[in-house]
Design a protein around this motif. Structure first.
Motif, PDB file in Angstrom:
ATOM      1  N   THR A   1      10.874  26.936 -31.733  1.00  0.00           N
ATOM      2  CA  THR A   1      11.218  26.483 -30.683  1.00  0.00           C
ATOM      3  C   THR A   1      12.880  26.279 -29.849  1.00  0.00           C
ATOM      4  O   THR A   1      13.666  25.824 -30.134  1.00  0.00           O
ATOM      5  CB  THR A   1      10.191  26.035 -29.434  1.00  0.00           C
ATOM      6  OG1 THR A   1      10.150  24.509 -30.360  1.00  0.00           O
ATOM      7  CG2 THR A   1       9.166  26.760 -29.533  1.00  0.00           C
TER       8      THR A   1
ATOM      9  N   GLU B   1      15.388  27.176 -30.953  1.00  0.00           N
ATOM     10  CA  GLU B   1      16.381  28.243 -29.649  1.00  0.00           C
ATOM     11  C   GLU B   1      16.805  26.743 -28.886  1.00  0.00           C
ATOM     12  O   GLU B   1      17.173  26.878 -27.778  1.00  0.00           O
ATOM     13  CB  GLU B   1      15.737  28.547 -29.565  1.00  0.00           C
ATOM     14  CG  GLU B   1      15.027  30.182 -30.245  1.00  0.00           C
ATOM     15  CD  GLU B   1      16.108  31.749 -30.712  1.00  0.00           C
ATOM     16  OE1 GLU B   1      17.313  31.042 -29.039  1.00  0.00           O
ATOM     17  OE2 GLU B   1      16.254  31.458 -31.758  1.00  0.00           O
TER      18      GLU B   1
ATOM     19  N   LEU C   1      15.103  24.635 -27.730  1.00  0.00           N
ATOM     20  CA  LEU C   1      13.671  24.424 -26.297  1.00  0.00           C
ATOM     21  C   LEU C   1      14.048  22.518 -26.908  1.00  0.00           C
ATOM     22  O   LEU C   1      13.562  22.137 -28.189  1.00  0.00           O
ATOM     23  CB  LEU C   1      13.116  24.688 -26.640  1.00  0.00           C
ATOM     24  CG  LEU C   1      12.625  26.511 -26.152  1.00  0.00           C
ATOM     25  CD1 LEU C   1      13.615  27.263 -26.339  1.00  0.00           C
ATOM     26  CD2 LEU C   1      11.451  27.044 -26.080  1.00  0.00           C
TER      27      LEU C   1
ATOM     28  N   THR D   1       8.385  21.434 -24.753  1.00  0.00           N
ATOM     29  CA  THR D   1       8.343  22.878 -24.593  1.00  0.00           C
ATOM     30  C   THR D   1       7.298  23.033 -25.451  1.00  0.00           C
ATOM     31  O   THR D   1       5.912  23.593 -24.821  1.00  0.00           O
ATOM     32  CB  THR D   1       9.641  23.277 -25.122  1.00  0.00           C
ATOM     33  OG1 THR D   1      10.100  23.053 -23.682  1.00  0.00           O
ATOM     34  CG2 THR D   1       9.492  24.982 -24.655  1.00  0.00           C
TER      35      THR D   1
ATOM     36  N   GLU E   1       9.327  24.695 -19.046  1.00  0.00           N
ATOM     37  CA  GLU E   1      11.167  25.103 -18.612  1.00  0.00           C
ATOM     38  C   GLU E   1      11.867  24.818 -17.300  1.00  0.00           C
ATOM     39  O   GLU E   1      13.254  24.655 -17.197  1.00  0.00           O
ATOM     40  CB  GLU E   1      11.810  26.247 -19.800  1.00  0.00           C
ATOM     41  CG  GLU E   1      11.487  25.975 -21.308  1.00  0.00           C
ATOM     42  CD  GLU E   1      12.337  25.272 -21.936  1.00  0.00           C
ATOM     43  OE1 GLU E   1      13.984  24.640 -21.018  1.00  0.00           O
ATOM     44  OE2 GLU E   1      12.067  24.041 -22.982  1.00  0.00           O
TER      45      GLU E   1
ATOM     46  N   ARG F   1      13.408  31.885 -23.368  1.00  0.00           N
ATOM     47  CA  ARG F   1      12.656  30.999 -23.369  1.00  0.00           C
ATOM     48  C   ARG F   1      11.225  30.664 -23.301  1.00  0.00           C
ATOM     49  O   ARG F   1      10.245  30.474 -24.754  1.00  0.00           O
ATOM     50  CB  ARG F   1      12.795  29.087 -23.014  1.00  0.00           C
ATOM     51  CG  ARG F   1      14.506  28.956 -23.893  1.00  0.00           C
ATOM     52  CD  ARG F   1      14.959  27.765 -22.431  1.00  0.00           C
ATOM     53  NE  ARG F   1      16.478  27.216 -23.375  1.00  0.00           N
ATOM     54  CZ  ARG F   1      16.056  26.305 -23.079  1.00  0.00           C
ATOM     55  NH1 ARG F   1      15.785  25.138 -22.524  1.00  0.00           N
ATOM     56  NH2 ARG F   1      17.407  26.008 -23.880  1.00  0.00           N
TER      57      ARG F   1
END
Length: 162
Positions: free
Chosen positions: A69, A72, A74, A78, A118, A131
């Motif tokens: 996560t 990327e 995030l 999350t 998100e 996501r």
């Protein structure tokens, strides 16, 4: 004696399989090598090796899920929300398909939790969906690694019991 040892391996295997449902299956499975050690069926060094594997499995699952996560972009929230929703969905869906719903719920919950979090944070559904898929993949990969490590502890225990 043989039957009792076999039951230990069977119950340890069942405990490891609970990893699929978002539960700490490897930690739960530790009870059975501990019983084997207390009955002097395995040596302390074997119990120590199994313990190290279990700790390693928990760390690997967390690292894979977290960094998949994080890589990327995030937020850490999350990952946390997806984990919580994963456990909730697993519990809610457990009665469906003779318990198989818990497996579906664990992975679906990770996806849904990430998408909702998100979306609340960024108000972009397409981005949230993308996501959510990233979190789902990270959860799946982390669970597979943890399951493989759990299976290795079963093998180590079984080899030393028989």
């Amino acid at each position: 004696m043989f039957l009792f040892k076999l039951l230990i391996i069977i119950f340890q295997s069942i405990a490891v399989l609970t990893n699929f449902f978002g539960l700490p299956g490897n930690i739960i499975s530790f009870i059975f090598p501990l019983i084997a050690y207390l009955f002097h069926w395995i040596e302390f060094k074997i119990l120590a090796i199994i313990t190290i594997f279990i700790i390693f499995g928990e760390i690997i699952e967390f690292i894979v899920g977290y960094f998949s996560t994080k890589s990327e972009g995030l937020e850490k929230g999350t990952f946390t929300v997806s984990l919580i929703v994963s456990i909730i969905f697993s519990i809610i869906m457990a009665p469906i398909f003779f318990g198989l719903g818990a497996l579906i719920g664990a992975f679906l919950g990770a996806f849904v939790g990430a998408v909702i979090y998100e979306y609340i944070r960024h108000a972009d559904f397409k981005k949230s969906l993308k996501r959510g898929i990233i979190v789902f993949k990270g959860r799946l990969l982390g669970t597979v690694f943890k399951l493989l490590i759990g299976i290795s502890t079963i093998v180590i225990n079984a080899i030393n019991l028989f």
